[in-house]
Scaffold this motif. Structure first.
Motif, PDB file in Angstrom:
ATOM      1  N   LYS A  54      27.040 -26.127 -37.834  1.00  0.00           N
ATOM      2  CA  LYS A  54      26.601 -24.867 -37.981  1.00  0.00           C
ATOM      3  C   LYS A  54      26.293 -24.235 -39.449  1.00  0.00           C
ATOM      4  N   MET A  55      27.318 -24.552 -40.350  1.00  0.00           N
ATOM      5  CA  MET A  55      27.500 -24.074 -41.551  1.00  0.00           C
ATOM      6  C   MET A  55      26.339 -24.433 -42.780  1.00  0.00           C
ATOM      7  N   GLY A  56      25.628 -25.669 -42.193  1.00  0.00           N
ATOM      8  CA  GLY A  56      24.549 -26.131 -43.202  1.00  0.00           C
ATOM      9  C   GLY A  56      25.155 -27.127 -44.043  1.00  0.00           C
ATOM     10  N   PRO A  57      25.929 -28.012 -43.553  1.00  0.00           N
ATOM     11  CA  PRO A  57      26.386 -29.129 -44.723  1.00  0.00           C
ATOM     12  C   PRO A  57      25.358 -29.703 -45.530  1.00  0.00           C
ATOM     13  N   THR A  58      25.828 -30.236 -46.750  1.00  0.00           N
ATOM     14  CA  THR A  58      24.891 -31.023 -47.739  1.00  0.00           C
ATOM     15  C   THR A  58      24.520 -32.148 -46.949  1.00  0.00           C
ATOM     16  N   ASN A  59      23.102 -32.397 -46.988  1.00  0.00           N
ATOM     17  CA  ASN A  59      22.496 -33.718 -46.243  1.00  0.00           C
ATOM     18  C   ASN A  59      22.213 -34.524 -47.351  1.00  0.00           C
ATOM     19  N   ILE A  60      22.728 -35.967 -47.338  1.00  0.00           N
ATOM     20  CA  ILE A  60      22.402 -36.881 -48.369  1.00  0.00           C
ATOM     21  C   ILE A  60      21.837 -38.278 -47.686  1.00  0.00           C
ATOM     22  N   TRP A  61      20.895 -38.568 -48.174  1.00  0.00           N
ATOM     23  CA  TRP A  61      20.058 -39.805 -47.721  1.00  0.00           C
ATOM     24  C   TRP A  61      20.457 -40.960 -48.709  1.00  0.00           C
ATOM     25  N   SER A  62      21.310 -41.630 -48.257  1.00  0.00           N
ATOM     26  CA  SER A  62      21.988 -43.053 -48.709  1.00  0.00           C
ATOM     27  C   SER A  62      20.958 -43.755 -49.394  1.00  0.00           C
ATOM     28  N   GLY A  63      21.329 -44.432 -50.353  1.00  0.00           N
ATOM     29  CA  GLY A  63      20.637 -45.463 -51.285  1.00  0.00           C
ATOM     30  C   GLY A  63      19.271 -45.040 -51.798  1.00  0.00           C
ATOM     31  N   THR A  64      18.870 -43.604 -51.936  1.00  0.00           N
ATOM     32  CA  THR A  64      17.666 -42.991 -52.378  1.00  0.00           C
ATOM     33  C   THR A  64      18.011 -42.803 -53.950  1.00  0.00           C
ATOM     34  N   HIS A  65      18.934 -43.382 -54.542  1.00  0.00           N
ATOM     35  CA  HIS A  65      19.226 -43.090 -56.056  1.00  0.00           C
ATOM     36  C   HIS A  65      18.788 -44.409 -56.697  1.00  0.00           C
ATOM     37  N   GLN A  66      18.397 -45.452 -55.999  1.00  0.00           N
ATOM     38  CA  GLN A  66      18.398 -46.895 -56.572  1.00  0.00           C
ATOM     39  C   GLN A  66      16.846 -47.084 -57.068  1.00  0.00           C
ATOM     40  N   ALA A  67      16.936 -47.974 -57.902  1.00  0.00           N
ATOM     41  CA  ALA A  67      15.476 -48.376 -58.447  1.00  0.00           C
ATOM     42  C   ALA A  67      14.445 -48.663 -57.624  1.00  0.00           C
ATOM     43  N   LEU A  68      14.510 -49.451 -56.455  1.00  0.00           N
ATOM     44  CA  LEU A  68      13.578 -49.753 -55.659  1.00  0.00           C
ATOM     45  C   LEU A  68      12.942 -48.463 -54.783  1.00  0.00           C
ATOM     46  N   PHE A  69      13.690 -47.638 -54.454  1.00  0.00           N
ATOM     47  CA  PHE A  69      13.428 -46.311 -53.882  1.00  0.00           C
ATOM     48  C   PHE A  69      12.633 -45.565 -54.707  1.00  0.00           C
ATOM     49  N   CYS A  70      13.228 -45.216 -55.852  1.00  0.00           N
ATOM     50  CA  CYS A  70      12.920 -44.198 -56.911  1.00  0.00           C
ATOM     51  C   CYS A  70      11.363 -44.769 -57.441  1.00  0.00           C
ATOM     52  N   GLU A  71      11.408 -45.976 -58.047  1.00  0.00           N
ATOM     53  CA  GLU A  71      10.312 -46.600 -58.490  1.00  0.00           C
ATOM     54  C   GLU A  71       9.178 -47.241 -57.778  1.00  0.00           C
ATOM     55  N   PHE A  72       9.422 -47.690 -56.603  1.00  0.00           N
ATOM     56  CA  PHE A  72       8.258 -48.212 -55.745  1.00  0.00           C
ATOM     57  C   PHE A  72       7.937 -47.398 -54.585  1.00  0.00           C
ATOM     58  N   TYR A  73       8.970 -46.657 -53.683  1.00  0.00           N
ATOM     59  CA  TYR A  73       8.585 -45.806 -52.786  1.00  0.00           C
ATOM     60  C   TYR A  73       8.269 -44.366 -53.007  1.00  0.00           C
ATOM     61  N   LYS A  74       9.156 -43.629 -53.760  1.00  0.00           N
ATOM     62  CA  LYS A  74       9.205 -42.391 -54.170  1.00  0.00           C
ATOM     63  C   LYS A  74       7.774 -41.776 -54.636  1.00  0.00           C
ATOM     64  N   PRO A  75       7.160 -42.640 -55.392  1.00  0.00           N
ATOM     65  CA  PRO A  75       5.769 -42.292 -55.978  1.00  0.00           C
ATOM     66  C   PRO A  75       4.762 -42.218 -55.033  1.00  0.00           C
ATOM     67  N   LYS A  76       4.826 -42.829 -53.968  1.00  0.00           N
ATOM     68  CA  LYS A  76       3.873 -42.713 -52.787  1.00  0.00           C
ATOM     69  C   LYS A  76       4.200 -41.970 -51.758  1.00  0.00           C
ATOM     70  N   MET A  77       5.189 -41.217 -51.930  1.00  0.00           N
ATOM     71  CA  MET A  77       5.824 -40.311 -50.834  1.00  0.00           C
ATOM     72  C   MET A  77       5.175 -38.966 -50.825  1.00  0.00           C
ATOM     73  N   LEU A  78       5.023 -38.227 -49.697  1.00  0.00           N
ATOM     74  CA  LEU A  78       4.485 -36.883 -49.395  1.00  0.00           C
ATOM     75  C   LEU A  78       5.668 -35.902 -49.781  1.00  0.00           C
ATOM     76  N   GLY A  79       6.226 -35.983 -51.080  1.00  0.00           N
ATOM     77  CA  GLY A  79       7.311 -35.054 -51.207  1.00  0.00           C
ATOM     78  C   GLY A  79       8.526 -35.018 -50.541  1.00  0.00           C
ATOM     79  N   SER A  80       9.060 -33.963 -50.063  1.00  0.00           N
ATOM     80  CA  SER A  80      10.313 -33.645 -49.241  1.00  0.00           C
ATOM     81  C   SER A  80       9.784 -33.678 -47.789  1.00  0.00           C
ATOM     82  N   TYR A  81       8.458 -33.603 -47.639  1.00  0.00           N
ATOM     83  CA  TYR A  81       8.039 -33.558 -46.388  1.00  0.00           C
ATOM     84  C   TYR A  81       7.702 -35.049 -45.655  1.00  0.00           C
TER      85      TYR A  81
END
Length: 277
Positions: free
Chosen positions: A174-201
Motif C-alpha cells: 500500500k505504501m508504493g514500494p520501489t518496482n524493479i524490472w530484473s535484468g533490464t540493465h544488461q546490454a541485450l535489453f538496453c541496446e537491442f530491445y529498449k530502442p524499439k520500445m514505447l517508453g515506460s508504456y
C-alpha cells in the motif's frame, strides 16, 4: 526470478498475485554479486539495525518538515513525478554519517554483523568510488506511481553508479514500494530491445512483472542505476521514507549519461567508499 538476499529471522514474503515479493534464501558474497550482476539489484536484509532505521526516520522527518517550512528549495533534488514526493539533499552530519558507519561496521570499532555486505561493496564498487548522492526520499500519501525509468543510460564504456535505498520503516504494497524490472540493465535489453520500445508504456513492463521492494525497517536495496525501476503509488496513510546514497566507480572512460549528481555542494569530491569501510 526473486532477488537473492541474506537470511532473516523475519517472515519470508510470499508471492502475491502476479507481482514478485522479496524473499530470503541463504546466500554468500559470491551469490550476492552474481544476483546484482544478473538482476541489476540485490536486497540486503538487516543492512542496519531496525532501531537505527526507525530513529533516523524520526529525525529526518523533522528535518524535512523544517526545510519545507523554511522554503529552502535548494535543499531539494529533482525527482520524477514530484507531486507528493521530496528528495532532500542531506549534510554529512555525525548522525547521517553514523548510518553508513553502522552499516559497514565502522562505528566505534564495532564488528559488521554482515561482512558479506562490506565485501560486495568493495568488490563491485571499489574503495575509491566517489560519493555522488546522499539524501532521503519521501513519498507522501497520495503520490502516484512514477513513470518507469533508469537513472543512467547504458554505456559499456562509462563508469557505473550504484545506489542504495535503505528502508526507514516497514514497507508494504500500500505504501508504493520501489518496482524493479530484473535484468533490464544488461546490454541485450538496453541496446537491442529498449530502442524499439514505447517508453515506460511498453507492454513489456506489464507482461514482465517487477519485483516489489517490500522491506522491513533496516533492510536495503543495492541497485545498478541502469536498471528500469519506479516508485509505486502511495495508497497508505503514512510517508514512505528511503535514506539513499550513491557511489560512482572509477573504471570507465565516459561519464554516466543521465545521472543527476544530487549532492550538497560541500560534499562533492570529498568522500569515497573507503571513508566508510
Amino acid at each position: 526470478t526473486p532477488p537473492l538476499s541474506l537470511p532473516s529471522d523475519r517472515e519470508v514474503a510470499k508471492q502475491d498475485g502476479d507481482d514478485v515479493q522479496v524473499d530470503s534464501p541463504a546466500t554468500k558474497t559470491g551469490d550476492l554479486l552474481d544476483s546484482l550482476k544478473k538482476d541489476g539489484f540485490v536486497v540486503l536484509k538487516g543492512f542496519v539495525p531496525r532501531c537505527c532505521a526507525t530513529s533516523s526516520r524520526e529525525r529526518l522527518s523533522l528535518e524535512l518538515k523544517k526545510v519545507i517550512e523554511s522554503g529552502e528549495s535548494q535543499r531539494f533534488a529533482k525527482i520524477n513525478d514530484r507531486k507528493f514526493r521530496h528528495d532532500l539533499r542531506l549534510h554529512m552530519t555525525d548522525e547521517n554519517k553514523s548510518i553508513l558507519s553502522t552499516a559497514f561496521g565502522r562505528k566505534h570499532g564495532q564488528q559488521n554483523n554482515n561482512p558479506q555486505y562490506r565485501d560486495v561493496y568493495e568488490k563491485i564498487i571499489g574503495g575509491d568510488a566517489s560519493l555522488v548522492e546522499f539524501g532521503v526520499i519521501t513519498s507522501h500519501p497520495g503520490a502516484e506511481a512514477q513513470s518507469i525509468h533508469s537513472d543512467v543510460t547504458y554505456d559499456s564504456e562509462a563508469r557505473c553508479v550504484y545506489t542504495t535505498f535503505l528502508a526507514l520503516q516497514d514497507i508494504d504494497e500500500k505504501m508504493g514500494p520501489t518496482n524493479i524490472w530484473s535484468g533490464t540493465h544488461q546490454a541485450l535489453f538496453c541496446e537491442f530491445y529498449k530502442p524499439k520500445m514505447l517508453g515506460s508504456y511498453d507492454p513489456y513492463y506489464s507482461k514482465n512483472k517487477p519485483t516489489l521492494m517490500t522491506l522491513m525497517a533496516g533492510d536495503a536495496v543495492l541497485m545498478d542505476t541502469r536498471v528500469m525501476h519506479c516508485g509505486g503509488a502511495n495508497k497508505s496513510k503514512q510517508d514512505r521514507m528511503l535514506f539513499h546514497f550513491s557511489f560512482e566507480t572509477t573504471e570507465g572512460e565516459n561519464d554516466p549519461d543521465g545521472f543527476t549528481y544530487n549532492l550538497m555542494t560541500e560534499l562533492k569530491g570529498k568522500y569515497a567508499l573507503k571513508n566508510f569501510l
